[in-house]
Every structure is written in structure tokens, then in C-alpha cells.
Scaffold this active site. Sequence first.
Site, PDB file in Angstrom:
ATOM      1  N   SER A   1      20.656 -22.946 -17.986  1.00 52.93           N
ATOM      2  CA  SER A   1      19.690 -23.223 -16.923  1.00 52.93           C
ATOM      3  C   SER A   1      18.877 -21.959 -16.619  1.00 52.93           C
ATOM      4  O   SER A   1      18.285 -21.377 -17.522  1.00 52.93           O
ATOM      5  CB  SER A   1      20.415 -23.765 -15.688  1.00 52.93           C
ATOM      6  OG  SER A   1      19.502 -24.357 -14.789  1.00 52.93           O
TER       7      SER A   1
ATOM      8  N   GLU B   1       9.818 -21.465  -6.394  1.00 53.56           N
ATOM      9  CA  GLU B   1      11.251 -21.728  -6.329  1.00 53.56           C
ATOM     10  C   GLU B   1      12.070 -20.450  -6.296  1.00 53.56           C
ATOM     11  O   GLU B   1      13.043 -20.338  -5.552  1.00 53.56           O
ATOM     12  CB  GLU B   1      11.675 -22.583  -7.519  1.00 53.56           C
ATOM     13  CG  GLU B   1      13.159 -22.893  -7.554  1.00 53.56           C
ATOM     14  CD  GLU B   1      13.548 -23.700  -8.773  1.00 53.56           C
ATOM     15  OE1 GLU B   1      14.757 -23.744  -9.077  1.00 53.56           O
ATOM     16  OE2 GLU B   1      12.667 -24.288  -9.418  1.00 53.56           O
TER      17      GLU B   1
ATOM     18  N   TRP C   1      13.452 -33.222 -15.477  1.00 50.95           N
ATOM     19  CA  TRP C   1      12.927 -31.989 -14.892  1.00 50.95           C
ATOM     20  C   TRP C   1      13.112 -30.782 -15.807  1.00 50.95           C
ATOM     21  O   TRP C   1      12.416 -29.769 -15.668  1.00 50.95           O
ATOM     22  CB  TRP C   1      13.533 -31.722 -13.506  1.00 50.95           C
ATOM     23  CG  TRP C   1      15.006 -31.511 -13.443  1.00 50.95           C
ATOM     24  CD1 TRP C   1      15.951 -32.444 -13.158  1.00 50.95           C
ATOM     25  CD2 TRP C   1      15.714 -30.285 -13.645  1.00 50.95           C
ATOM     26  NE1 TRP C   1      17.212 -31.882 -13.187  1.00 50.95           N
ATOM     27  CE2 TRP C   1      17.095 -30.556 -13.470  1.00 50.95           C
ATOM     28  CE3 TRP C   1      15.323 -28.989 -13.949  1.00 50.95           C
ATOM     29  CZ2 TRP C   1      18.075 -29.578 -13.600  1.00 50.95           C
ATOM     30  CZ3 TRP C   1      16.307 -28.013 -14.080  1.00 50.95           C
ATOM     31  CH2 TRP C   1      17.658 -28.310 -13.900  1.00 50.95           C
TER      32      TRP C   1
ATOM     33  N   HIS D   1      24.025 -31.634 -16.723  1.00 47.88           N
ATOM     34  CA  HIS D   1      23.364 -30.347 -16.934  1.00 47.88           C
ATOM     35  C   HIS D   1      24.395 -29.243 -17.127  1.00 47.88           C
ATOM     36  O   HIS D   1      25.327 -29.092 -16.339  1.00 47.88           O
ATOM     37  CB  HIS D   1      22.481 -30.055 -15.715  1.00 47.88           C
ATOM     38  CG  HIS D   1      21.683 -28.791 -15.826  1.00 47.88           C
ATOM     39  ND1 HIS D   1      21.058 -28.396 -16.984  1.00 47.88           N
ATOM     40  CD2 HIS D   1      21.395 -27.829 -14.888  1.00 47.88           C
ATOM     41  CE1 HIS D   1      20.423 -27.251 -16.767  1.00 47.88           C
ATOM     42  NE2 HIS D   1      20.609 -26.885 -15.521  1.00 47.88           N
TER      43      HIS D   1
END
Length: 462
Positions: free
Chosen positions: A275, A329, A373, A409
Site C-alpha cells: 500500500s 490525503e 481505488w 488489501h
Amino acid sequence: MTLKHSLALVLSLSGFVAAQQPLYGQCGGIGWTGGTTCVASATCTKLNDYYSQCLPGATTTPAPPTTTPPPPTSTTTTTPGNPGTTTTTGPTTCTSLPSSINLTANSKLPDPFKFISGARTATKVDWACRREEISQLFQRYELGAMPPKPQSVTASYSGSQISITVSDNGKSISFTVGVSLPAGSGPFPAIIAYGGMSIPTPSGVAILTFNNDDIAAQQSGSSRGQGKFYTLYGSGHSAGAMMAWAWGVSRIIDALEKTSGLPINLQRIGVTGCSRNGKGALVAGAFETRIALTIPQESGSGGAGCWRISDAMLKAGVNTQTASEIVGENVWFSTSFNQYVNQVPVLPFDHHMLSALVAPRALLIIDNTGIDWLGPESVWGCQKTANKIWQALGVPDSMGVSQVGNHNHCAFPSSEQGDLDAFVNKFLKGQSTNTNIIKTDGANNLGFVDSTWIDWTVPTLS
């Protein structure tokens, strides 16, 4: 003899009288213009086309050149985004990045083989110059500047951790890295894991756990300038968190070179993360040439995804992360990137070119087709395109993409174990395996059509 010719002769002779390189110093590679012999206790050993290093050994014979070497001189340029610091890189045949570039919109993925000047690469030496130019572009417009190597790195190993102290310009920081060694005496290949391993731990491989948040915080948009990197270089340094983490990985490798009693094979170092940490692992692999294998897992936009493709996905109604969202973010990027996130087509690069900075070293992209996403179409198209750089360099199977959906994920599906094993066994363990892996379980290649995004051809670099 004219002054011009006298100067040229002096510069040419300088390549022959260069001081011997110290143990673990660089001694060769495409674009390298420093010394090519080592102190008596070391041998100049080729790690890849772009990096040869003085490793413990009995002779001082330089590694053979992989191509016609450039003239033995170098050029010093100001590091973009960090005025007052300099870095010496590349042969003098490389053209310095202009201080001002006329940015023009290009909706397709930019040509990685085309210089800002308009010339195209034809040889591996050309690619060394283009690679340096791409590096400077990312530092200027997106990631912030990578500082020069610090004045001092010291380290010690005890129990299950390495303690590292870095000093530069009168300031010092210290941090630790966790060490988990396999059974046996080694030396072992090693993987530097951002925040710990999210992929299965390969047998016979040491794991170095890197607390990247300690180097540069990433709690939110308000954490910019926090962390030990900024203690050393100032809270206003242009580097975003990902570049600061890459700097930290380089210091870990510096420490490994200086640490006695730790049985790590310095020629077989990998880096991974998932990630946001996968984004960081890709940047580390791009900017640290001592890394043999880079394994970003589900890094999405800002990592293995291309900004242009992600924007197109959002426009088509797919709720995916884009440049304009990501800068609000967290603080992964330099603030200089903010002004371009709503006009991505003017950027003279995209992330197929971030991956290109890894070439010809090994890169395995691990991705998930089931989470919108993350931008699976963006990652697939971006990295399928990136593989063309390895094709041009004659090593297409040193770069792979493995995309599998239907899992959470950062979970690792067993169906990808063989792909991971193939890359680890070849590039960290030195075995002969099949790494010709470019695959996705996304329907119809996730809708990516080469002709929609690519209007350039792939050269064969001699």
C-alpha cells in the site's frame, strides 16, 4: 597545444590517476566516472550494468565495462528543489536538466526514451543519461530532492537489531532496524521491509524491518516535515515522505556495508512494502542502485499506477485514487507536486518512468485487480508499458507484473507464490528460474489498449 586541448588532456588523464575506491565504495557502472580500482583488500565487483562495488576480495582488477565508457569526467549540477546542495552524476556527454522547461500537455504516456531536448536514446550510455534526467524530473516536480550522501554513517549490530547513526553538517540522528536471520551461517540475501513483511517470508532470506514512519511521519497532511530525516535536513526540505524513506533505505545499506558480524550478502538486497509502503518501496528501488530486487505490493496511484490512466478511470466513473486526491490525503510527495495535480498531462513523466529508474535491475509488481481505488487498470497499463524499458535493455524478464484479485488489501494469495518465488530465487538467491511474468486476471487486460496510450516505439539499446 591550445588551452582547450590541454584541459581536455588533463581531464582525460584524471581517469587514470583517480584514487583507489574504499571497501564498499562504487567503482564502476554505466555513467560512473570515478575510480575503477579498489584498495588491496577489495575487488571491483559488478552488481548490475549501473553499479559496481568494491567488495571484500584479493585483487584490484576493475569490473569490465558493459558498454563503451563515457569520457572520464563528470558534471556537477544543483539538486532540484534543494538550492545550495550539489550532486555529481553522469558523464559530461549528458546534458544538464534546464532550469526552466516548457511543459506541454500530452494525454498519452510520455516517451521514456526521449530526452527533454527531443533527442532519443540509441545506446545504453544514452540510457544512463536519460535515466539521470528522469531522476531529476521526478525530484523537481513530484518527489523532492534526494540529499547527497551524508558525511558520516556509523553502525553496530547486537542481538536482533542494527543501530545506525547518521551525521551531516553538524547534526546527527540515530535509528534502529530490526534483524531476523534464517538458520545457518550465511551470508544471506536480505529484504528490507517497510513496516514489516506483508509478503510471505522466503526461506533462507534475512528480513530487515524498517520503521519508515520514524524517518518521515505520514499521519496526515499536517505531518509534513516531521521525522528524523527532517531533524537532520530541516522541516522545510523539499523531499516528501517517500523520498525521505528512500534516503533511509540507502543509509541502511550504508550501515550493512560497515557492520561486522552480520552475515548479509550485499549483492543480494531486496526491498518491499504494501500500500503506502509499497509506494515507498518502489521509490527506494528507483533511487538506490544497490537494491537487486524491488517488490512493491498493491501500491496503487502514486506507486505502480500512472496518473494519466487513473484520471481517465475516474472520468469513466471508476472511483479510483488520483493525483488531485492523493496530495490532500498525506505528505508522501513534495509540495512542488501540488500545482500539477489538476493538470497531469503537462508532467514530462508518469510512473512507468519511475519504474524505469529501476531498470535493468529486477522489479516485481504485485497487485490486486479487485479493489477499484487501487486503480488496477492504471497499474496494469502503467507497468505493462514500463516493461518496454527492460525490453529495450535486453532483459525483459528482469521485470514482472503479477495481478490477482478476490482477496483483501495487502493479503497475499497463494496463487502468486510461484511468481514471488521465481523472482526471489533468481535475483536474491542466484538460481535459474523463469521470470517471464506479465499477467493479470482482469477481464480483457482491464481495458488497457496500447495504442490508446503509447505513440512511441521501443529502441534496441546497444
